[in-house]
Design a protein around this motif. Structure first.
Motif, mmCIF file in Angstrom:
data_model
loop_
_atom_site.group_PDB
_atom_site.id
_atom_site.type_symbol
_atom_site.label_atom_id
_atom_site.label_comp_id
_atom_site.label_asym_id
_atom_site.label_seq_id
_atom_site.Cartn_x
_atom_site.Cartn_y
_atom_site.Cartn_z
ATOM 1 N N SER A 14 0.440 -1.099 0.205
ATOM 2 C CA SER A 14 0.119 -0.346 -0.021
ATOM 3 C C SER A 14 0.861 1.149 0.016
ATOM 4 O O SER A 14 1.798 1.110 -0.113
ATOM 5 N N GLU A 42 -10.121 -0.769 -10.748
ATOM 6 C CA GLU A 42 -11.476 -1.267 -9.733
ATOM 7 C C GLU A 42 -11.404 -1.232 -8.133
ATOM 8 O O GLU A 42 -9.955 -1.340 -7.484
ATOM 9 N N ILE A 43 -12.031 -0.161 -7.579
ATOM 10 C CA ILE A 43 -12.058 0.460 -6.318
ATOM 11 C C ILE A 43 -13.168 -0.160 -5.430
ATOM 12 O O ILE A 43 -13.746 -0.337 -5.342
ATOM 13 N N ASN A 44 -12.409 -1.089 -4.747
ATOM 14 C CA ASN A 44 -12.868 -1.615 -3.726
ATOM 15 C C ASN A 44 -14.061 -2.789 -4.129
ATOM 16 O O ASN A 44 -15.569 -2.824 -3.740
ATOM 17 N N GLY A 45 -13.616 -2.802 -5.047
ATOM 18 C CA GLY A 45 -14.487 -4.137 -6.170
ATOM 19 C C GLY A 45 -15.652 -4.100 -6.513
ATOM 20 O O GLY A 45 -16.100 -4.153 -7.896
ATOM 21 N N ASP A 46 -15.350 -2.514 -6.985
ATOM 22 C CA ASP A 46 -16.243 -1.720 -7.947
ATOM 23 C C ASP A 46 -15.864 -1.245 -9.227
ATOM 24 O O ASP A 46 -14.521 -0.905 -9.123
ATOM 25 N N ASP A 57 -9.679 6.003 1.788
ATOM 26 C CA ASP A 57 -8.532 4.292 1.668
ATOM 27 C C ASP A 57 -9.323 3.689 0.956
ATOM 28 O O ASP A 57 -10.564 3.382 1.057
ATOM 29 N N SER A 58 -8.192 2.827 -0.198
ATOM 30 C CA SER A 58 -9.265 1.962 -0.790
ATOM 31 C C SER A 58 -8.363 0.810 -0.794
ATOM 32 O O SER A 58 -6.783 0.713 -1.310
ATOM 33 N N ILE A 59 -9.144 -0.022 -1.234
ATOM 34 C CA ILE A 59 -8.546 -1.273 -2.299
ATOM 35 C C ILE A 59 -8.050 -0.756 -4.087
ATOM 36 O O ILE A 59 -9.312 -0.871 -4.492
#
Length: 647
Positions: A14, A42-46, A57-59
RNA sequence: GCCAUUGUAGCUCAGUUGGCCAGAGCGGCUGAUUUGUAAUCAGCGGGUCGGGGGUUCGAAUCCCUCCAAUGGCUCCA
C-alpha cells in the motif's frame, strides 16, 4: 482531517496518496507505461472510470485493456457510440436505453420509421468515424432539474421519464463523448478510440419500452463487440458452427419431423425416424418409473370447461388454451395439461394413508395455444407430448418424494451427458397473492421451506427466483442451454398445495381422520418436442446408438454381394437392430459418404474378403475402420451397448 | 399478440432498373460401370415463383391483403 489517503494494491502493498488523486495518477505513479495501458480501475470491487477521483482509503486495482472485465465496459461504450451515430444520421430519433449484454450490446431507439439492416452499413461507418476521432468519455454530475430541462428541450422524452424514475439518492451522471452526451451510470473507457474496430451490428428487433407490452414498440439494434478482430472472428465463427447444430436444420436432414402449413403452425408431424426417438425416450421413462413405483394412466384429450374452472386453470390460462368447442350445449376444451384428470383418477376411489404415495404417470399429448410469435421449431409448439406424472403424498412423505424426482432428472441428465444445467427454485411474490398466486400466505411459506429443506438435505445446488412460482405452489425448473445459446426450461417439478383440496382429494390417516394430500407435478423430460429439439442440438444429430433412428447401414461393395448382405440384414433385423442396406449402384466411397452425412453410427461393409472368410467389416462414425469382426461377437457387443444406453 | 426481415424444384441458392419458353448444384429416376473406407460417368424427369387480389401491353420482380417461417420483445400451468 488528513488530506492523505492510503491505497492498497492487489499484491498487498500500500502507498499514501493525496486525497482526491485519480486512478490514472496512481497508475502513473506506479509506472508511466502502466498508465498508458490502463483503461479502468477497480475500487473496492467496483469498476470505475480511470479518471475517477479517489476520496478514501481504498483497495485499488488498475485494469488494462486485455482484462476480461474490460469487455462489458467496451460494449457499453460501443452502445453509446452507436447511439451517437444513429442520431447524427437520423436526427428524428430519440434514444432510450443501451446496455451491454452477453457478447455485445444493444440500444433501443424511438423513431417513427423503424431501422432495418439496410441501415447498418451507414451506421457502422459513422461509428468508425466517431471512434477514430478518439473523443474522451467525460463524466459530469448534474442536478435532476438541469438534466430534465436539458433532455426536455432536446425532445428526449424517454430520458426525461428515466430521470424522473431514478431514486432520489442516486447521483445523476452524464457522459460526454465529444459533443454528444447521454445519461449514464458508467463506467466508460477513457476515450472512444479504445473501442477499436472489432464490432459489428447484428440484428434489429422490436422491443417494448420498459419491456411492457402495453407500451410503445421501440427499435432495438443489437451489436457485438470484442477487443480485437481475432475475438470477433472467433465469435462469428462460433455462431456459424451453432447454426449447423440447429435442430430445425438437422431435423429436416435426418427426416425426424416436419411442419406443414395445412396442418397448422406449431403442430409438428413426427416422421418415422423422429418417432423412434420418442419411443426410445418413453421406453426409458417407463423403465425408470416402473422401478420408482409409478402407475401409468391414460386420459382423454378433451374435457368439459367445469373441470378447468375448478382447477383454476381457466381463470389463469384461458388465453393460452385453444378456444372451447361446443358439444351438446357444453363447452369442451382441448386439454392443456393432465393434472385435473389425474386428480379425478385419484378421486375415483377412496384412499388411505397405506396407499400413499400414489404416483400417476401419463405419456399423452397436450395442446396449448401459444401466441404465434412464440413458436420456435420444436422448442415452442402447440401440440406437445409429455412424460407427465403427479405424485400424491402425505406431508411426511413429501421431502423424500420431491428429492426422488429431482434425482430422477439428474439420472436422466447423466444418461444424455447433459452437464450444463441450473436448478431454479421459483418462489411466490406476496404482493401478488390472490391474483397471480393462490391466497394462502402461510401455506406458501411452509411449502417453500419444505422444498428448500429437501434440496439442501439432498445436497443439490440451486438458485432461488422470487415471483416465478406456478399459481398453486413453488417449483423447480431445470434450465439448459441449446447449441444456439438459447436458454430453455427442460425439466420441471412443481408442488401443489392448493388444487387437491379444490378437488376434495383426501385420504384417511392413521387416526381415521380425513386429510388432504400434497401433490407434486413433474415432467423430468419436459415435453418430448422440446427435449428432442434440445437433444438434436446437444448431439449435433449424432445420437448415441440406442437413440439413433438408423443404427447401422450395410454397404455391399458390389452387387455381387447383395445376397450375402441380405442374410446379414435379416439376422440383425431379427435381433431388433434398426438398419438399412445401401444397394444403390454406387461405389463404396459414395455409400460411406452418404452414411456419414446421414449420421449413421455404424457401417457394415461387405466385399469379397468378408464373404470368403464369413466375417463383416465394421466402420464407425468418429472411429473409422475397425477391421474384420465375427458377426456373432459383433451382435453381442452391439446389443449390450444399446441396452446399457451408452453415450 | 407486437416490431422487423424472409418465402423461387425435395434441399441449398441464382434470377440486374418489370420484358425472350424461370436457372444451377446436390438429391431423385433410368442406363452404363461391378467398384475396398467421405462423391464413377451419361441421360431424364421435377417449379400454382407461399395463397388471393390489384397496377401494367407485360409481374418471380411494383402495390394491397392473408398465410407461414426467422430474429427479437412480451408470455410460458
Amino acid at each position: 482531517m488528513s488530506n492523505k489517503i492510503n491505497i492498497t494494491f492487489p499484491d498487498g502493498n500500500s502507498k499514501e496518496f493525496n486525497k482526491n488523486v485519480t486512478g490514472y495518477e496512481v497508475a502513473y505513479d506506479i509506472s508511466p507505461s502502466l498508465a498508458k495501458q490502463a483503461v479502468l480501475i477497480e475500487i473496492n470491487g467496483d469498476i470505475k472510470d480511470l479518471h475517477s477521483i479517489i476520496e478514501h482509503d481504498s483497495i485499488l486495482k488498475i485494469i488494462k485493456k486485455d482484462a476480461d472485465s474490460v469487455l462489458e465496459v467496451l460494449r457499453h461504450d460501443c452502445a453509446h457510440v452507436m447511439a451517437e451515430a444513429v442520431q447524427e444520421l437520423f436526427p428524428d430519433t430519440q434514444v432510450t436505453i443501451g446496455p451491454a449484454i452477453d457478447n455485445g450490446f444493444y440500444y433501443d431507439f424511438a423513431r417513427k420509421q423503424p431501422f432495418t439492416t439496410d441501415d447498418f452499413e451507414s451506421i457502422e461507418n459513422k461509428m468508425h468515424e466517431i471512434i477514430s476521432k478518439g473523443s474522451e468519455f467525460r463524466r459530469e454530475v448534474w442536478t435532476r432539474e438541469k438534466a430534465i430541462d436539458f433532455f426536455k428541450q432536446k425532445g428526449e422524452f424517454y430520458k426525461v421519464e428515466i430521470i424522473k424514475d431514478l431514486p432520489d439518492d442516486e447521483e445523476l451522471s452524464i457522459y460526454f463523448q465529444g459533443e454528444w452526451l447521454d445519461l449514464c451510470r458508467g463506467p466508460h473507457l477513457p476515450s472512444t478510440k479504445h473501442i477499436g474496430k472489432s464490432f459489428k451490428l447484428m440484428k434489429v428487433a422490436g422491443a417494448y419500452w420498459r419491456g411492457n407490452e402495453n407500451n410503445e414498440m421501440l427499435t432495438r439494434i443489437y451489436g457485438t463487440a470484442w477487443r480485437n478482430d481475432k475475438e470477433l472472428r472467433k465469435y462469428l465463427n462460433m455462431l456459424k458452427e451453432a447454426e449447423k447444430r440447429d435442430h430445425r436444420k438437422i431435423g429436416r436432414e435426418m427426416k425426424l419431423f416436419s411442419f406443414d402449413d395445412e396442418v397448422g403452425s406449431g403442430l409438428p408431424l413426427w416422421l418415422p425416424n423422429g418417432t423412434i426417438i420418442i419411443d426410445e425416450l418413453e421406453k426409458l421413462a417407463k423403465e425408470t418409473e416402473t422401478k420408482a413405483g409409478y402407475d401409468r394412466v391414460k386420459t382423454p384429450h378433451i374435457t368439459k370447461s367445469s373441470l378447468y374452472e375448478k382447477s383454476g386453470h381457466l381463470s389463469h390460462y384461458e388465453d393460452s388454451m385453444f378456444p372451447a368447442m361446443d358439444v351438446d350445449g357444453n363447452k369442451y376444451y382441448l386439454k392443456p395439461m393432465n393434472c385435473p384428470h389425474h386428480h379425478k383418477i385419484y378421486a375415483s376411489l377412496p384412499r388411505t394413508y397405506k396407499e400413499l404415495p400414489i404416483r400417476l404417470s401419463e405419456y399423452g399429448t397436450c395442446y396449448r395455444y401459444e401466441k404465434s410469435g412464440q413458436l420456435f421449431g420444436l422448442m415452442r409448439v402447440r401440440s406437445m407430448q409429455m412424460n407427465d406424472a403427479h405424485i400424491y403424498c402425505t406431508e411426511e412423505q413429501f421431502k423424500g418424494e420431491f428429492l426422488a424426482v429431482c434425482n430422477m432428472y439428474l439420472e436422466y441428465f447423466k444418461i444424455f451427458g447433459i452437464e450444463k444445467y441450473e436448478m431454479r427454485l421459483s418462489l411466490h411474490d406476496k404482493e401478488k397473492l390472490g391474483d397471480k398466486y393462490v391466497d394462502e400466505p402461510e401455506l406458501w411459506i411452509k411449502t417453500e421451506n419444505l422444498v428448500r429443506e429437501a434440496l439442501v438435505e439432498g445436497g443439490l445446488n440451486f438458485t432461488e427466483i422470487p415471483g416465478e412460482a406456478a399459481f398453486y405452489g413453488p417449483k423447480i425448473d431445470v434450465q439448459v442451454w441449446s447449441a444456439i445459446g438459447r436458454e430453455f426450461t427442460l425439466a420441471t417439478n412443481q408442488v401443489d398445495f392448493a388444487i387437491p383440496s379444490r378437488f376434495d382429494l383426501s385420504y384417511i390417516d392413521k387416526s381415521n381422520k380425513s386429510q388432504v394430500p400434497l401433490c407434486i407435478h413433474r415432467a423430468p423430460l419436459g415435453t418430448h418436442e422440446r427435449f428432442i429439439g434440445f437433444l438434436i442440438e446437444h448431439f449435433a444429430g449424432n445420437f448415441p446408438l440406442w437413440l439413433s433412428p438408423v443404427q447401422m447401414v450395410i454397404i455391399p461393395i458390389s452387387e455381387k454381394f447383395n445376397d450375402y448382405c441380405m442374410t446379414i440384414f435379416s439376422r440383425l433385423k431379427l435381433e431388433g437392430i434398426r438398419l438399412k442396406i445401401d444397394n444403390r449402384n454406387e461405389k463404396m466411397g459414395a455409400k460411406i459418404r452418404t452414411a456419414e452425412i446421414d449420421k449413421i453410427p455404424i457401417m457394415i461393409i461387405i466385399g469379397e474378403n468378408e464373404v470368403n472368410n464369413n466375417v463383416i467389416s465394421v466402420r464407425r462414425k468418429f472411429q473409422g475402420d475397425l477391421g474384420k469382426l465375427d458377426l456373432d461377437n459383433f451382435i453381442e457387443n452391439i446389443k449390450l451397448e444399446i441396452s446399457s444406453r451408452n453415450l
